[in-house]
Design a protein around this motif. Structure first.
Motif, PDB file in Angstrom:
ATOM      1  N   HIS A   1     -56.097  51.703  33.730  1.00 37.96           N
ATOM      2  CA  HIS A   1     -56.760  51.037  34.859  1.00 37.96           C
ATOM      3  C   HIS A   1     -58.278  51.169  34.756  1.00 37.96           C
ATOM      4  CE1 HIS A   1     -56.302  55.047  37.229  1.00 37.96           C
ATOM      5  NE2 HIS A   1     -57.573  54.916  36.965  1.00 37.96           N
ATOM      6  N   ILE A   2     -58.986  50.185  35.285  1.00 40.83           N
ATOM      7  CA  ILE A   2     -60.416  50.323  35.589  1.00 40.83           C
ATOM      8  C   ILE A   2     -60.552  49.986  37.063  1.00 40.83           C
ATOM      9  CG2 ILE A   2     -61.463  50.030  33.309  1.00 40.83           C
ATOM     10  CD1 ILE A   2     -61.880  47.057  33.925  1.00 40.83           C
ATOM     11  N   GLY A   3     -61.531  50.617  37.745  1.00 40.44           N
ATOM     12  CA  GLY A   3     -61.424  50.640  39.191  1.00 40.44           C
ATOM     13  C   GLY A   3     -60.052  51.233  39.461  1.00 40.44           C
ATOM     14  N   PHE A   4     -59.393  50.754  40.490  1.00 37.11           N
ATOM     15  CA  PHE A   4     -57.999  51.182  40.687  1.00 37.11           C
ATOM     16  C   PHE A   4     -57.074  49.986  40.463  1.00 37.11           C
ATOM     17  CE2 PHE A   4     -59.096  55.161  43.303  1.00 37.11           C
ATOM     18  CZ  PHE A   4     -58.797  56.002  42.243  1.00 37.11           C
ATOM     19  N   ASN A   5     -57.418  49.183  39.473  1.00 37.91           N
ATOM     20  CA  ASN A   5     -56.571  48.045  39.109  1.00 37.91           C
ATOM     21  C   ASN A   5     -55.485  48.557  38.180  1.00 37.91           C
ATOM     22  OD1 ASN A   5     -58.071  45.546  40.234  1.00 37.91           O
ATOM     23  ND2 ASN A   5     -59.666  46.836  39.321  1.00 37.91           N
ATOM     24  N   GLU A   6     -54.357  48.869  38.782  1.00 37.59           N
ATOM     25  CA  GLU A   6     -53.262  49.478  38.036  1.00 37.59           C
ATOM     26  C   GLU A   6     -52.567  48.422  37.170  1.00 37.59           C
ATOM     27  OE1 GLU A   6     -53.308  52.514  37.891  1.00 37.59           O
ATOM     28  OE2 GLU A   6     -52.949  53.616  39.744  1.00 37.59           O
ATOM     29  N   PRO A   7     -51.760  48.862  36.189  1.00 44.77           N
ATOM     30  CA  PRO A   7     -51.039  47.902  35.350  1.00 44.77           C
ATOM     31  C   PRO A   7     -50.300  46.867  36.209  1.00 44.77           C
ATOM     32  CG  PRO A   7     -50.792  50.106  34.470  1.00 44.77           C
ATOM     33  CD  PRO A   7     -51.514  50.266  35.785  1.00 44.77           C
TER      34      PRO A   7
ATOM     35  N   SER B   1     -53.883  42.035  28.298  1.00 45.77           N
ATOM     36  CA  SER B   1     -52.637  42.024  29.057  1.00 45.77           C
ATOM     37  C   SER B   1     -52.816  42.779  30.365  1.00 45.77           C
ATOM     38  CB  SER B   1     -51.561  42.727  28.221  1.00 45.77           C
ATOM     39  OG  SER B   1     -50.518  43.174  29.031  1.00 45.77           O
ATOM     40  N   ALA B   2     -52.139  42.305  31.401  1.00 42.53           N
ATOM     41  CA  ALA B   2     -52.166  43.010  32.677  1.00 42.53           C
ATOM     42  C   ALA B   2     -51.519  44.393  32.562  1.00 42.53           C
ATOM     43  CB  ALA B   2     -51.445  42.182  33.748  1.00 42.53           C
ATOM     44  N   LEU B   3     -50.780  44.621  31.478  1.00 44.03           N
ATOM     45  CA  LEU B   3     -50.162  45.935  31.283  1.00 44.03           C
ATOM     46  C   LEU B   3     -51.220  47.001  31.019  1.00 44.03           C
ATOM     47  CD1 LEU B   3     -47.315  47.052  31.237  1.00 44.03           C
ATOM     48  CD2 LEU B   3     -47.244  46.646  28.775  1.00 44.03           C
ATOM     49  N   TRP B   4     -52.320  46.593  30.400  1.00 41.88           N
ATOM     50  CA  TRP B   4     -53.475  47.478  30.161  1.00 41.88           C
ATOM     51  C   TRP B   4     -54.687  46.772  30.774  1.00 41.88           C
ATOM     52  CZ3 TRP B   4     -52.857  52.341  28.389  1.00 41.88           C
ATOM     53  CH2 TRP B   4     -51.655  52.644  27.740  1.00 41.88           C
ATOM     54  N   PRO B   5     -54.900  46.956  32.086  1.00 45.41           N
ATOM     55  CA  PRO B   5     -55.895  46.133  32.798  1.00 45.41           C
ATOM     56  C   PRO B   5     -57.294  46.160  32.185  1.00 45.41           C
ATOM     57  CG  PRO B   5     -54.526  47.343  34.335  1.00 45.41           C
ATOM     58  CD  PRO B   5     -54.157  47.856  32.985  1.00 45.41           C
ATOM     59  N   ALA B   6     -57.674  47.286  31.570  1.00 41.71           N
ATOM     60  CA  ALA B   6     -59.034  47.375  31.010  1.00 41.71           C
ATOM     61  C   ALA B   6     -59.250  46.378  29.876  1.00 41.71           C
ATOM     62  CB  ALA B   6     -59.306  48.796  30.511  1.00 41.71           C
TER      63      ALA B   6
END
Ligand code: F6R
Length: 260
Positions: free
Chosen positions: A137-143, A215-220
């Motif tokens: 995540h970056i910020g708190f943007n979780e997978p 990928s949204a799986l690894w938001p960073a």
């Protein structure tokens, strides 16, 4: 994306250089502020420069990356308080010039929209400091986060709550479940992204961020689309990078005029 592999103290100096160069060029710049362990050495370095060479935050604007929902206003782990203690109060940054999403608002959706408006009114964030979670995540943007998301409510993963329990007396149940976070779209709109990661526990997330498929799986991984992203990592966090040799070579050969 530029990847710089160096020891921890040097990484903090480089990030502080980026902030200082920006403030000297644009004293009223907007700076995005991360919490957690990763930026602490940067904040120490900025405090030192404020004391010793008069680096001024008097006209700067600060925007928190995220905030817990529901922590009492005086809770020491409320991110607004953490940022005041770790950086704001130490560099003479007027409190009224640092904002964050309001985790105590009755109307959370409106508080998130208001936060987006305040960033836009400041002309956008010039430089965003970031850490990375072990789950990417970056910020708190979780997978699973939308790659275009804006500031909104998120539920933290159990992994993140366990990772952050150290700030709550090792009591995972004391870590809030909900947070408000700048979205991946919000973060992507900043002029310069500066991410710091240290330690072997970050190695897989750093590998995915730099070299994995977006990928949204690894938001960073959204940072791969950003035209000006700097990834500052120590040897341990760099230990899974496939192209580490090339990143080292490119940095060693970098012309001085390029800066960060
Ligand atoms: C903090 C934040 C998080 C952290 C990440 C890494 O504002 O947004 O993304 O940067 O959880 O935390 P540390 O640096 O404590 O390992």
């Amino acid at each position: 994306m530029e990847v710089i592999i160096a020891e921890g103290e040097r990484l903090a100096e480089l990030a502080a250089d980026a902030v200082e160069d920006l403030l000297r060029r644009k004293p009223d710049a907007a700076i995005g502020l991360a919490t957690g362990s990763s930026p602490l050495a940067v904040y120490d370095e900025l405090a030192r420069r404020h004391q010793e060479s008069g680096l001024s935050f008097e006209r700067a604007r600060g925007f928190l990356l995220d905030e817990y929902v529901g922590l009492p206003a005086d809770h020491p782990e409320r991110y607004r308080n953490v940022i005041a203690a770790e950086v704001g109060d130490r560099v003479g940054w007027p409190e009224t010039q640092i904002s964050g999403p309001d985790g105590l608002a009755d109307d959370i959706a409106e508080a998130c929209a208001a936060y987006e408006r305040s960033i836009a009114e400041a002309g956008g964030i010039d430089l965003q400091l970031l850490g990375i979670g072990t789950d990417g995540h970056i910020g708190f943007n979780e997978p699973g986060s939308s790659l275009a998301s804006r500031t909104r409510l998120k539920s933290l993963t159990l992994q993140t709550r366990q990772d952050n329990a150290r700030f709550f007396g090792d009591d995972v149940d004391a870590v809030p479940v909900h947070c408000l976070t700048q979205g991946l779209g919000t973060i992507s709109a900043a002029g310069h992204l500066v991410l710091l990661a240290t330690g072997r526990h970050k190695a897989e997330a750093v590998h995915q961020l730099v070299e994995g498929p977006v990928s949204a799986l690894w938001p960073a991984t959204i940072m791969q689309f950003h035209p000006h992203a700097t990834v500052l990592v120590d040897e341990a966090a760099a230990s899974r990078l496939q192209l580490a040799g090339y990143y080292r070579h490119a940095y060693a050969a970098k012309p001085d005029w390029q800066g960060l």
